[in-house]
Structures are given as structure tokens and as C-alpha cells.
Design a protein around this motif. Sequence first.
Motif, PDB file in Angstrom:
ATOM      1  N   LYS A   1      89.262  49.408  49.336  1.00  0.00           N
ATOM      2  CA  LYS A   1      89.135  50.707  49.445  1.00  0.00           C
ATOM      3  C   LYS A   1      88.035  51.180  50.157  1.00  0.00           C
ATOM      4  N   MET A   2      86.913  50.741  50.155  1.00  0.00           N
ATOM      5  CA  MET A   2      85.824  50.824  50.979  1.00  0.00           C
ATOM      6  C   MET A   2      86.148  50.780  52.560  1.00  0.00           C
ATOM      7  N   LYS A   3      86.933  49.790  53.016  1.00  0.00           N
ATOM      8  CA  LYS A   3      87.404  49.592  54.217  1.00  0.00           C
ATOM      9  C   LYS A   3      88.249  50.657  54.646  1.00  0.00           C
ATOM     10  N   LYS A   4      88.747  51.547  53.810  1.00  0.00           N
ATOM     11  CA  LYS A   4      89.744  52.290  54.341  1.00  0.00           C
ATOM     12  C   LYS A   4      88.819  53.593  54.881  1.00  0.00           C
ATOM     13  N   HIS A   5      87.625  53.663  54.783  1.00  0.00           N
ATOM     14  CA  HIS A   5      86.543  54.785  55.214  1.00  0.00           C
ATOM     15  C   HIS A   5      85.351  54.088  55.914  1.00  0.00           C
ATOM     16  N   PRO A   6      85.700  53.589  57.148  1.00  0.00           N
ATOM     17  CA  PRO A   6      84.609  53.178  58.070  1.00  0.00           C
ATOM     18  C   PRO A   6      83.736  54.296  58.367  1.00  0.00           C
ATOM     19  N   GLU A   7      83.952  55.427  58.276  1.00  0.00           N
ATOM     20  CA  GLU A   7      83.094  56.526  58.806  1.00  0.00           C
ATOM     21  C   GLU A   7      81.923  56.514  57.787  1.00  0.00           C
ATOM     22  N   ILE A   8      82.027  55.906  56.498  1.00  0.00           N
ATOM     23  CA  ILE A   8      81.049  56.240  55.560  1.00  0.00           C
ATOM     24  C   ILE A   8      79.891  54.997  55.738  1.00  0.00           C
ATOM     25  N   LYS A   9      78.880  55.541  55.555  1.00  0.00           N
ATOM     26  CA  LYS A   9      77.744  54.319  55.509  1.00  0.00           C
ATOM     27  C   LYS A   9      77.527  53.991  54.134  1.00  0.00           C
ATOM     28  N   TRP A  10      78.092  52.698  53.881  1.00  0.00           N
ATOM     29  CA  TRP A  10      78.128  52.354  52.300  1.00  0.00           C
ATOM     30  C   TRP A  10      76.665  52.157  51.807  1.00  0.00           C
ATOM     31  N   SER A  11      75.911  51.477  52.976  1.00  0.00           N
ATOM     32  CA  SER A  11      74.590  51.226  52.445  1.00  0.00           C
ATOM     33  C   SER A  11      73.660  52.357  51.963  1.00  0.00           C
ATOM     34  N   GLU A  12      74.216  53.530  52.730  1.00  0.00           N
ATOM     35  CA  GLU A  12      73.259  54.738  52.503  1.00  0.00           C
ATOM     36  C   GLU A  12      73.948  55.291  50.975  1.00  0.00           C
ATOM     37  N   VAL A  13      75.288  54.929  50.702  1.00  0.00           N
ATOM     38  CA  VAL A  13      75.617  55.580  49.361  1.00  0.00           C
ATOM     39  C   VAL A  13      74.936  54.735  48.482  1.00  0.00           C
ATOM     40  N   ALA A  14      74.871  53.357  48.541  1.00  0.00           N
ATOM     41  CA  ALA A  14      74.226  52.309  47.554  1.00  0.00           C
ATOM     42  C   ALA A  14      72.887  52.843  47.347  1.00  0.00           C
ATOM     43  N   ARG A  15      72.153  52.945  48.387  1.00  0.00           N
ATOM     44  CA  ARG A  15      70.761  53.314  48.447  1.00  0.00           C
ATOM     45  C   ARG A  15      70.466  54.617  47.596  1.00  0.00           C
ATOM     46  N   LYS A  16      71.357  55.768  47.781  1.00  0.00           N
ATOM     47  CA  LYS A  16      71.205  56.928  47.112  1.00  0.00           C
ATOM     48  C   LYS A  16      71.584  56.842  45.620  1.00  0.00           C
ATOM     49  N   ALA A  17      72.527  56.059  45.290  1.00  0.00           N
ATOM     50  CA  ALA A  17      73.073  55.755  43.869  1.00  0.00           C
ATOM     51  C   ALA A  17      71.889  54.858  43.225  1.00  0.00           C
ATOM     52  N   ILE A  18      71.207  53.887  43.826  1.00  0.00           N
ATOM     53  CA  ILE A  18      70.226  53.420  43.105  1.00  0.00           C
ATOM     54  C   ILE A  18      68.823  54.188  42.808  1.00  0.00           C
ATOM     55  N   ALA A  19      68.578  55.094  43.788  1.00  0.00           N
ATOM     56  CA  ALA A  19      67.632  56.060  43.724  1.00  0.00           C
ATOM     57  C   ALA A  19      67.675  57.030  42.581  1.00  0.00           C
ATOM     58  N   GLU A  20      68.940  57.493  42.413  1.00  0.00           N
ATOM     59  CA  GLU A  20      69.196  58.419  41.391  1.00  0.00           C
ATOM     60  C   GLU A  20      69.275  57.684  40.175  1.00  0.00           C
ATOM     61  N   TYR A  21      69.501  56.592  40.056  1.00  0.00           N
ATOM     62  CA  TYR A  21      69.766  55.831  38.774  1.00  0.00           C
ATOM     63  C   TYR A  21      68.281  55.250  38.554  1.00  0.00           C
ATOM     64  N   LEU A  22      67.392  55.055  39.257  1.00  0.00           N
ATOM     65  CA  LEU A  22      66.030  54.797  38.900  1.00  0.00           C
ATOM     66  C   LEU A  22      65.203  56.215  38.596  1.00  0.00           C
ATOM     67  N   ASN A  23      65.641  57.233  39.242  1.00  0.00           N
ATOM     68  CA  ASN A  23      65.010  58.632  38.790  1.00  0.00           C
ATOM     69  C   ASN A  23      65.369  59.162  37.350  1.00  0.00           C
ATOM     70  N   GLU A  24      66.851  58.728  36.978  1.00  0.00           N
ATOM     71  CA  GLU A  24      67.317  58.888  35.809  1.00  0.00           C
ATOM     72  C   GLU A  24      66.763  58.289  34.659  1.00  0.00           C
ATOM     73  N   LEU A  25      66.269  56.605  34.988  1.00  0.00           N
ATOM     74  CA  LEU A  25      65.803  55.942  34.060  1.00  0.00           C
ATOM     75  C   LEU A  25      64.274  56.166  33.651  1.00  0.00           C
TER      76      LEU A  25
END
Length: 95
Positions: A15-39
Motif C-alpha cells: 500500500k505504501m509503494k502506491k504513494h511514492p510521493e510520500i516521505k514515509w520516514s517523515e511520517v514514521a518520525r512524526k508518529a513516533i514523536a507524537e506517541y512519545l509526547n502522548e506518553l
Amino acid sequence: MPTMTLSIPPELYRKMKKHPEIKWSEVARKAIAEYLNELENSRTEMSMVEFRELLGEGTLEEIESIPDEAYEKYHLKMRDLEWERTKRNSTTQTF
């Protein structure tokens, strides 16, 4: 910047490969930061619904299926191991 390797299920990868325009590492980085902030800012208690979601489907039922005797045996073993660990790491010396 440190690098992290992330394993994902094949279906998610397709599914991710269908969207090569998205920087998945940035999506993961933001998700991790949000999760840590929530914790870091979260309360120390959670509802049973939140707890079940955190454990994942089937995990709670699996835990509940453990016989009481096995749970007690494991609990006693862990207690003894923790006691030994605490004694080894103690800064108090006896003479």
C-alpha cells in the motif's frame, strides 16, 4: 541523525509503494514523536477499553486462559528473581 530500521507487514508495504510521493520516514518520525509526547504527557491510569486496545486482539483472552497455578508459580519465580537482583545491586554492605 541516527538511523532506525523498521519492519512492516508485506500488505502495508504494498500500500505504501502506491504513494511514492510520500516521505514515509517523515511520517514514521512524526508518529513516533507524537506517541512519545502522548506518553510523557499522559495520565498514569487508563480505561479497560484503552488497555484492551493496547494489548491487541486476543491477548487479554490469552492471559485470562492461563491457569491460576501457573500464574502463581510464575509470580513466585519472578518475585524471587527480583529479590536476588535487588540484593546483588544493593549499595548497602553488611559487616
